[in-house]
Design a protein around this motif. Sequence first.
Motif, PDB file in Angstrom:
ATOM      1  N   GLU A   1      32.738 -13.545 -17.060  1.00 14.15           N
ATOM      2  CA  GLU A   1      32.748 -14.592 -15.832  1.00 14.15           C
ATOM      3  C   GLU A   1      32.096 -13.470 -15.473  1.00 14.15           C
ATOM      4  OE1 GLU A   1      36.466 -14.944 -15.471  1.00 14.15           O
ATOM      5  OE2 GLU A   1      36.957 -15.971 -16.115  1.00 14.15           O
ATOM      6  N   ALA A   2      32.086 -12.521 -15.009  1.00 12.42           N
ATOM      7  CA  ALA A   2      31.037 -11.149 -13.930  1.00 12.42           C
ATOM      8  C   ALA A   2      29.776 -11.580 -14.036  1.00 12.42           C
ATOM      9  CB  ALA A   2      31.139  -9.938 -14.509  1.00 12.42           C
ATOM     10  N   SER A   3      29.063 -11.507 -15.795  1.00 10.11           N
ATOM     11  CA  SER A   3      27.803 -12.006 -16.092  1.00 10.11           C
ATOM     12  C   SER A   3      27.196 -13.601 -15.651  1.00 10.11           C
ATOM     13  CB  SER A   3      27.578 -11.860 -17.453  1.00 10.11           C
ATOM     14  OG  SER A   3      26.169 -12.185 -16.990  1.00 10.11           O
ATOM     15  N   ASN A   4      28.187 -14.580 -15.768  1.00  9.29           N
ATOM     16  CA  ASN A   4      27.955 -16.184 -14.810  1.00  9.29           C
ATOM     17  C   ASN A   4      28.064 -15.886 -13.484  1.00  9.29           C
ATOM     18  OD1 ASN A   4      27.786 -18.436 -15.208  1.00  9.29           O
ATOM     19  ND2 ASN A   4      30.026 -19.007 -15.262  1.00  9.29           N
ATOM     20  N   LYS A   5      28.977 -14.990 -12.646  1.00 10.46           N
ATOM     21  CA  LYS A   5      29.119 -14.914 -11.012  1.00 10.46           C
ATOM     22  C   LYS A   5      27.349 -14.471 -10.924  1.00 10.46           C
ATOM     23  CE  LYS A   5      30.561 -12.828  -7.060  1.00 10.46           C
ATOM     24  NZ  LYS A   5      31.412 -12.493  -6.983  1.00 10.46           N
TER      25      LYS A   5
ATOM     26  N   VAL B   1      20.255 -17.595  -9.705  1.00 10.01           N
ATOM     27  CA  VAL B   1      19.191 -18.604  -9.358  1.00 10.01           C
ATOM     28  C   VAL B   1      19.577 -19.379  -7.806  1.00 10.01           C
ATOM     29  CG1 VAL B   1      19.819 -20.723 -10.210  1.00 10.01           C
ATOM     30  CG2 VAL B   1      20.439 -19.584 -11.615  1.00 10.01           C
ATOM     31  N   LEU B   2      20.667 -19.454  -7.351  1.00 10.19           N
ATOM     32  CA  LEU B   2      20.744 -19.774  -5.958  1.00 10.19           C
ATOM     33  C   LEU B   2      19.641 -18.617  -5.290  1.00 10.19           C
ATOM     34  CD1 LEU B   2      24.312 -19.737  -5.003  1.00 10.19           C
ATOM     35  CD2 LEU B   2      23.040 -21.925  -4.997  1.00 10.19           C
ATOM     36  N   ARG B   3      19.634 -17.541  -5.241  1.00 15.80           N
ATOM     37  CA  ARG B   3      18.188 -16.609  -4.289  1.00 15.80           C
ATOM     38  C   ARG B   3      16.866 -17.646  -4.876  1.00 15.80           C
ATOM     39  NH1 ARG B   3      21.639 -12.207  -5.455  1.00 15.80           N
ATOM     40  NH2 ARG B   3      20.483 -11.603  -7.095  1.00 15.80           N
TER      41      ARG B   3
END
Length: 177
Positions: free
Chosen positions: A36-40, A46-48
């Motif tokens: 989950e941390a890796s996914n976050k 990706v957003l950056r």
Amino acid sequence: MHNSDSQSPTGTPEGAQTELSGAELDALNAKVAELEASNKDLRETVLREKAELENQRRRLHRDLEQARRFANEKLLNDLLPIYDSLERGLSVEGGDVNAVREGLSLTLKELLRIASNNGLVQVDPVDQPLDPERHHAVSMVEAPGKAPGTVVTVLQKGYVLNDRLLRPALVAVAKDD
């Protein structure tokens, strides 16, 4: 002999539950938290990257718009001395016709030099064969000693800008005898 124990398709007897030890459960929970941390982190990356691409697109659009608006700046800056010379020539009261003619001639030479420096070339095809790609014949005239189809007179010079025809030369061509 037939076995009376019924089994599920997975091979474990029905009704039997697989018990995970506390250590295994803790390891699985730790793995889930890690994923989950890796996914976050990946989502934030990706957003950056997406924001950076959008900013680059905006900068490129702004720079392109600026380039369009000021593309002629160098040319116009080069033409300002000619503008000044013409204004000075027009402001002179009276004066010698030959001096005015000489001033106009010098101004024209300077204008042609600036145009040439910016990729503009005159098409002046006197005594050349008619080239329909660069010349527009507006009349045919008697021209003894000239081959038929040869340009005899240029009524209006043509211009080529960086190897592309800007305006064809208007010419008179020698006709067949």
